[in-house]
Scaffold this active site. Structure first.
Site, short mmCIF file in Angstrom:
data_model
loop_
_atom_site.label_atom_id
_atom_site.label_comp_id
_atom_site.label_asym_id
_atom_site.label_seq_id
_atom_site.Cartn_x
_atom_site.Cartn_y
_atom_site.Cartn_z
N ASP A 134 0.98 -1.03 -0.06
CA ASP A 134 -0.07 -0.03 0.16
C ASP A 134 0.98 1.24 0.13
OD1 ASP A 134 -2.30 1.56 0.29
OD2 ASP A 134 -1.82 1.80 2.43
N SER A 135 0.29 2.40 -0.09
CA SER A 135 1.08 3.81 -0.28
C SER A 135 1.58 4.02 1.35
CB SER A 135 0.26 4.81 -0.67
OG SER A 135 -1.03 4.61 0.15
N TYR A 148 -0.43 8.50 -2.43
CA TYR A 148 -0.72 7.96 -3.60
C TYR A 148 -1.94 8.88 -4.45
CZ TYR A 148 2.87 4.37 -3.70
OH TYR A 148 3.94 3.45 -3.54
N GLY A 149 -2.76 9.24 -3.79
CA GLY A 149 -4.20 9.48 -4.14
C GLY A 149 -4.41 10.73 -4.67
N CYS A 158 -3.74 -0.96 -2.18
CA CYS A 158 -4.07 0.36 -2.25
C CYS A 158 -5.18 0.68 -3.30
CB CYS A 158 -2.68 0.95 -2.52
SG CYS A 158 -3.05 2.87 -2.93
N ASN A 159 -5.95 1.14 -3.28
CA ASN A 159 -7.12 1.58 -4.25
C ASN A 159 -6.48 2.29 -5.33
OD1 ASN A 159 -10.09 0.76 -3.33
ND2 ASN A 159 -8.87 0.99 -1.69
N THR A 160 -5.81 3.47 -5.07
CA THR A 160 -5.24 4.04 -6.07
C THR A 160 -4.11 3.58 -6.96
OG1 THR A 160 -5.42 5.98 -4.55
CG2 THR A 160 -4.17 6.43 -6.36
N GLU A 193 -5.98 8.79 9.53
CA GLU A 193 -4.32 8.62 10.36
C GLU A 193 -4.21 9.29 11.60
OE1 GLU A 193 -1.00 8.34 8.14
OE2 GLU A 193 -1.89 7.00 6.47
N CYS A 205 -11.09 2.99 -0.77
CA CYS A 205 -9.99 3.55 -0.33
C CYS A 205 -9.51 2.76 1.12
CB CYS A 205 -9.91 5.04 0.22
SG CYS A 205 -8.46 5.65 0.83
N THR A 206 -8.40 2.55 1.13
CA THR A 206 -8.11 1.51 2.17
C THR A 206 -8.29 2.37 3.54
OG1 THR A 206 -5.94 2.67 1.89
CG2 THR A 206 -6.08 0.54 1.18
N HIS A 207 -8.39 3.47 3.80
CA HIS A 207 -8.43 4.05 5.05
C HIS A 207 -9.90 4.24 5.26
CE1 HIS A 207 -4.63 5.24 4.19
NE2 HIS A 207 -4.52 6.01 5.54
N1 DGL Z 1 -3.78 3.62 0.03
C1 DGL Z 1 -4.65 4.68 -0.77
C2 DGL Z 1 -5.96 4.28 -1.36
O1 DGL Z 1 -6.51 3.23 -1.01
C3 DGL Z 1 -5.02 5.96 0.44
C4 DGL Z 1 -3.98 6.94 0.76
C5 DGL Z 1 -3.20 7.42 -0.26
O2 DGL Z 1 -3.75 8.39 -0.98
O3 DGL Z 1 -2.04 7.07 -0.63
O4 DGL Z 1 -6.33 4.80 -2.63
#
Ligand code: DGL
Length: 295
Positions: A15-16, A47-48, A78-80, A180, A212-214
């Site tokens: 993940d990012s 990454y988003g 990571c979704n992005t 976070e 999104c992971t968060h």
């Molecule tokens: N992990 C990113 C996602 O799931 C969220 C955090 C980021 O922007 O890197 O898209």
């Protein structure tokens, strides 16, 4: 290599940063005997808000690190990174690669009775349109119309209609720092959620993908705003199931009942990763090693 050796190799997850631990947690719950290697690219998060080219480059470098650790499969948690980099990784890596978008899209399609789905994610994930494309592909590519609303590129929400489904998407960038910071259920979180979600809520969706992971960390607040009639789809669970299916399909499951070894790597601030990561992963995350990936 004997397939028995392959089976014993770990699953790689990246993940990012910290958010992908929500996916790792589901993998650990579903397959407690599988060893895992997790890498959080904490030096380059988020990454988003980055461009497609940059996210693809980062994804390639991070996946290369995991492949070098001998993993048998990589989960792009990571979704992005899934939205932008999955195709590239699948093309260039010799091991199976699983993303979070398709499992989430499939779960959403299964969950909706009204045929109206909401998707929330980072700017990059929403801009990429990948959830919409995945849902559209599952619906037989019968798109009738696409309408864009909003002024800024990432702030738009799409309304996409297929023969059976209407999908609304919305970028919710502030959910990441809130998660976070641990501000998951206070007034700031609630007001932010209302601001982002009222538009989608007014469109009668009955399934909302936490793309999104968060976002699973803010599940209760999001559920409170959306109301009881809306099912929240956590792509973490669906991705863990997809991972098990893929391993079983390739005869690569470990088969051990428990006692898995977990390794954590980060590209910056291991102490912060462990402190915040405990909230995402729970017990079992005690140390992380600092590594450099890419140039
Ligand atoms: N992990 C990113 C996602 O799931 C969220 C955090 C980021 O922007 O890197 O898209």
């Amino acid at each position: 290599m004997l397939s028995e050796d392959i089976n014993k190799r770990p699953i790689g997850v990246f993940d990012s940063g910290i958010g992908g631990l929500t996916v790792l947690r589901e993998i650990a719950r579903l397959m407690p005997g599988e060893d895992t290697v997790y890498l959080g690219d904490t030096a380059r998060v988020p990454y988003g808000s980055k461009s497609k080219e940059t996210v693809i480059r980062y994804s390639r470098e991070v996946a290369g690190f995991l492949a070098g650790r001998g993993v048998k499969l990589i989960v792009v948690a990571c979704n992005t990174a899934s939205a932008y980099g999955l195709g590239e990784l699948k093309k260039t890596l010799a091991i199976p690669v699983i993303g979070v978008i398709e499992p989430g899209a499939r779960a959403a399609k299964r969950a909706t009775a009204a045929g109206r789905i909401g998707i929330i994610g980072t700017e990059g994930t929403i801009r990429s349109n990948s959830y919409v494309n995945a849902i559209n592909a599952l619906s037989g590519d019968k798109t009738r119309s696409v309408t864009e609303h909003g002024e800024k590129g990432f702030d738009r929400y799409f309304e996409i209609e297929t023969d059976v489904l209407t999908v609304f998407t919305k970028a919710c960038p502030l959910f990441v720092p809130l998660a976070e910071e641990g501000w998951t259920s206070n007034d700031v979180a609630r007001l932010t959620a209302e601001h982002y979600l009222n538009g989608i809520k007014g469109r009668g969706v009955d399934a909302l993908v936490l793309g999104c992971t968060h976002y699973p960390i803010l599940k209760d607040t999001i559920a409170g705003v959306m109301g009881p009639g809306v099912k929240l789809i956590d792509s973490a669970e669906a991705t863990a199931e997809e991972t098990r299916r893929a391993l079983a399909g390739d005869d690569m499951l470990n088969g051990a009942a428990g006692g898995a070894k977990r390794e954590f790597f980060v590209t910056d601030s291991p102490e912060r990763f462990v402190a915040v990561g405990k909230r995402f992963f729970g017990p079992g995350l005690d140390t992380a090693r600092l590594v450099t990936v890419g140039a």
